[in-house]
Structures are given as C-alpha cells and as structure tokens.
Design an enzyme around this catalytic site. Structure first.
Site, PDB file in Angstrom:
ATOM      1  N   PRO A  10       7.823  -4.428   6.837  1.00 29.44           N
ATOM      2  CA  PRO A  10       7.991  -3.070   7.331  1.00 29.44           C
ATOM      3  C   PRO A  10       7.145  -2.031   6.607  1.00 29.44           C
ATOM      4  O   PRO A  10       6.993  -2.068   5.387  1.00 29.44           O
ATOM      5  CB  PRO A  10       9.473  -2.792   7.093  1.00 29.44           C
ATOM      6  CG  PRO A  10      10.118  -4.127   7.091  1.00 29.44           C
ATOM      7  CD  PRO A  10       9.109  -5.054   6.490  1.00 29.44           C
ATOM      8  N   ASN A  11       6.605  -1.145   7.389  1.00 30.88           N
ATOM      9  CA  ASN A  11       5.854   0.033   6.964  1.00 30.88           C
ATOM     10  C   ASN A  11       4.466  -0.251   6.414  1.00 30.88           C
ATOM     11  O   ASN A  11       3.725   0.683   6.128  1.00 30.88           O
ATOM     12  CB  ASN A  11       6.660   0.883   5.964  1.00 30.88           C
ATOM     13  CG  ASN A  11       7.967   1.336   6.551  1.00 30.88           C
ATOM     14  OD1 ASN A  11       8.002   1.849   7.670  1.00 30.88           O
ATOM     15  ND2 ASN A  11       9.060   1.118   5.846  1.00 30.88           N
ATOM     16  N   ARG A  18       0.348   6.286   4.151  1.00 35.91           N
ATOM     17  CA  ARG A  18       1.650   6.418   3.499  1.00 35.91           C
ATOM     18  C   ARG A  18       1.463   6.406   1.982  1.00 35.91           C
ATOM     19  O   ARG A  18       0.958   5.434   1.420  1.00 35.91           O
ATOM     20  CB  ARG A  18       2.563   5.256   3.899  1.00 35.91           C
ATOM     21  CG  ARG A  18       3.887   5.279   3.167  1.00 35.91           C
ATOM     22  CD  ARG A  18       4.731   4.054   3.482  1.00 35.91           C
ATOM     23  NE  ARG A  18       5.907   4.056   2.647  1.00 35.91           N
ATOM     24  CZ  ARG A  18       6.427   2.981   2.084  1.00 35.91           C
ATOM     25  NH1 ARG A  18       5.880   1.803   2.285  1.00 35.91           N
ATOM     26  NH2 ARG A  18       7.486   3.075   1.329  1.00 35.91           N
ATOM     27  N   TYR A  23      -0.280   3.615  -2.899  1.00 36.65           N
ATOM     28  CA  TYR A  23      -0.791   2.428  -2.218  1.00 36.65           C
ATOM     29  C   TYR A  23      -2.291   2.464  -1.928  1.00 36.65           C
ATOM     30  O   TYR A  23      -2.839   1.487  -1.450  1.00 36.65           O
ATOM     31  CB  TYR A  23      -0.040   2.211  -0.900  1.00 36.65           C
ATOM     32  CG  TYR A  23       1.444   2.018  -1.083  1.00 36.65           C
ATOM     33  CD1 TYR A  23       1.943   0.853  -1.647  1.00 36.65           C
ATOM     34  CD2 TYR A  23       2.350   3.001  -0.706  1.00 36.65           C
ATOM     35  CE1 TYR A  23       3.307   0.670  -1.831  1.00 36.65           C
ATOM     36  CE2 TYR A  23       3.715   2.828  -0.882  1.00 36.65           C
ATOM     37  CZ  TYR A  23       4.183   1.664  -1.449  1.00 36.65           C
ATOM     38  OH  TYR A  23       5.525   1.486  -1.623  1.00 36.65           O
ATOM     39  N   ASN A  79       3.787 -10.016   1.825  1.00 37.90           N
ATOM     40  CA  ASN A  79       4.193  -8.744   1.237  1.00 37.90           C
ATOM     41  C   ASN A  79       5.373  -8.292   2.096  1.00 37.90           C
ATOM     42  O   ASN A  79       5.183  -7.747   3.176  1.00 37.90           O
ATOM     43  CB  ASN A  79       3.070  -7.714   1.266  1.00 37.90           C
ATOM     44  CG  ASN A  79       3.476  -6.408   0.606  1.00 37.90           C
ATOM     45  OD1 ASN A  79       4.656  -6.124   0.441  1.00 37.90           O
ATOM     46  ND2 ASN A  79       2.488  -5.602   0.239  1.00 37.90           N
ATOM     47  N   ALA A  82       9.820  -3.360   2.004  1.00 35.82           N
ATOM     48  CA  ALA A  82      11.188  -3.022   1.593  1.00 35.82           C
ATOM     49  C   ALA A  82      12.162  -4.185   1.781  1.00 35.82           C
ATOM     50  O   ALA A  82      13.209  -4.219   1.131  1.00 35.82           O
ATOM     51  CB  ALA A  82      11.678  -1.801   2.361  1.00 35.82           C
ATOM     52  N   GLU A 104       4.471 -14.430  -2.980  1.00 37.07           N
ATOM     53  CA  GLU A 104       4.922 -13.048  -2.780  1.00 37.07           C
ATOM     54  C   GLU A 104       3.877 -12.116  -3.377  1.00 37.07           C
ATOM     55  O   GLU A 104       3.387 -12.349  -4.484  1.00 37.07           O
ATOM     56  CB  GLU A 104       6.270 -12.855  -3.468  1.00 37.07           C
ATOM     57  CG  GLU A 104       6.863 -11.470  -3.310  1.00 37.07           C
ATOM     58  CD  GLU A 104       8.202 -11.332  -4.024  1.00 37.07           C
ATOM     59  OE1 GLU A 104       8.755 -10.222  -3.976  1.00 37.07           O
ATOM     60  OE2 GLU A 104       8.693 -12.306  -4.640  1.00 37.07           O
ATOM     61  N   HIS A 106       2.701  -7.883  -3.901  1.00 43.16           N
ATOM     62  CA  HIS A 106       3.005  -6.452  -3.813  1.00 43.16           C
ATOM     63  C   HIS A 106       1.809  -5.645  -4.299  1.00 43.16           C
ATOM     64  O   HIS A 106       1.217  -5.983  -5.332  1.00 43.16           O
ATOM     65  CB  HIS A 106       4.242  -6.098  -4.641  1.00 43.16           C
ATOM     66  CG  HIS A 106       5.478  -6.749  -4.130  1.00 43.16           C
ATOM     67  ND1 HIS A 106       6.146  -6.289  -3.031  1.00 43.16           N
ATOM     68  CD2 HIS A 106       6.130  -7.871  -4.537  1.00 43.16           C
ATOM     69  CE1 HIS A 106       7.182  -7.081  -2.789  1.00 43.16           C
ATOM     70  NE2 HIS A 106       7.185  -8.057  -3.685  1.00 43.16           N
ATOM     71  N   ARG A 113       8.452   1.085 -10.927  1.00 37.39           N
ATOM     72  CA  ARG A 113       8.936   2.060  -9.949  1.00 37.39           C
ATOM     73  C   ARG A 113      10.447   2.193 -10.034  1.00 37.39           C
ATOM     74  O   ARG A 113      11.060   1.824 -11.034  1.00 37.39           O
ATOM     75  CB  ARG A 113       8.461   1.632  -8.559  1.00 37.39           C
ATOM     76  CG  ARG A 113       6.916   1.623  -8.494  1.00 37.39           C
ATOM     77  CD  ARG A 113       6.381   1.289  -7.157  1.00 37.39           C
ATOM     78  NE  ARG A 113       6.823   2.281  -6.175  1.00 37.39           N
ATOM     79  CZ  ARG A 113       6.720   2.110  -4.871  1.00 37.39           C
ATOM     80  NH1 ARG A 113       6.215   1.001  -4.380  1.00 37.39           N
ATOM     81  NH2 ARG A 113       7.137   3.038  -4.039  1.00 37.39           N
TER      82      ARG A 113
END
Length: 158
Positions: A10-11, A18, A23, A79, A82, A104, A106, A113
């Site tokens: 998502p996103n 964004r 990012y 990735n 969320a 995985e 990111h 964070r």
C-alpha cells in the site's frame, strides 16, 4: 529464464510525491524500470506488482510459490509498506509457500522512525531483510537473492 518478483504494498504507488524527504523523488515506475534492467543484467526476468489490497499481494506470493516449485522463479523482493506492521496474512502466505525465498525490503530505516514501525510481521518469515538504503535497497535485495540462493559460498562444494 527464472523470474524475480518485485512486490510493493500500500501507498508505494505514491513514491516520488509522498513524503519525499523520507522516501526520495524516485517514482515507482522508475524503481520498476531499474529493477527490470538490473534483472536483465544478472540474468533474471523481473515482474513487478504494486497493490493497495492485501489479498492481491497474498495471491501473488502463492503464485510465485508454485512457480518456484516448478523451477521458474528464484524468489520475491517485497516492500509490504504499512502492511509490514499489521499483516499476519502476509506472514502466513510467505510461510505457506516455503521454501520460496522472500526478501523484505524497506526504503527508509524503519527502526529510526516511529515506534509502531519497529515491529514487522513479515520479518520472521523472510529469508533476509534490507532496510534503509533508499530505492537502491531493491537492487541490494535482488543481488542478495542471487548470492544467498544461487552463488552462496555455503552451498558450494570445497
């Protein structure tokens, strides 16, 4: 030619617009293009999928589990966005298609964070994790798949 799947949650379709301070300005189509070019360079076909829907990601993991067993896929770079912090379904999908290698990935260092980003439901099921290298992390993860599961010193006979 074996395939590597680049799977984005998502996103991530909003990359480049964004929170660019977090990012960067590279868009998802840019990421997909350089992953495909890198795949070609290292001898793999790259398929990319981004979805804001958890079920679409789960279905694609299942598909690659079958392709892996048929000898048509090397693995997946995911990735989860969320969903990293909430999705037991992704965890279970990855465990369910074992031994499909899943890395995985990111873009940001999630451990630097907010506290809620420090836990991943995906990590315990993943073969490896790449965190905090920006969009270059996708390439590091692809290389990691090849190094760990094809060219690993641990799998070479002396």
């Amino acid at each position: 030619m074996k395939k590597i799947l680049i799977l984005n949650g998502p996103n991530l379709n909003l990359l480049g617009t964004r929170e660019p301070a977090q990012y960067g300005y590279t868009t998802l189509p840019d990421v997909e293009a350089f992953c495909k070019a890198h795949g070609e360079k290292i001898g793999y076909e790259v398929e990319c999928l981004q979805s804001n829907w958890e079920g679409a990601l789960v279905d694609k993991i299942h598909e690659y589990g079958r392709l892996f067993k048929e000898g048509q896929a090397l693995g997946v770079v995911i990735n989860p966005g969320a969903l990293t912090h909430t999705s037991i379904a992704l965890h279970d999908a990855i465990k369910g298609v074992d031994p499909l290698p899943v890395i995985e990935c990111h873009i940001s260092n999630v451990h630097a964070r907010e506290a809620f980003r420090h836990h991943s439901w995906v990590s315990p099921a993943a073969a490896g994790i790449v965190i905090g290298f920006g969009v270059d992390g996708y390439l590091i993860a692809m290389d990691g798949l090849v190094r760990k599961f094809v060219n690993s010193a641990a799998t070479q006979k002396p």
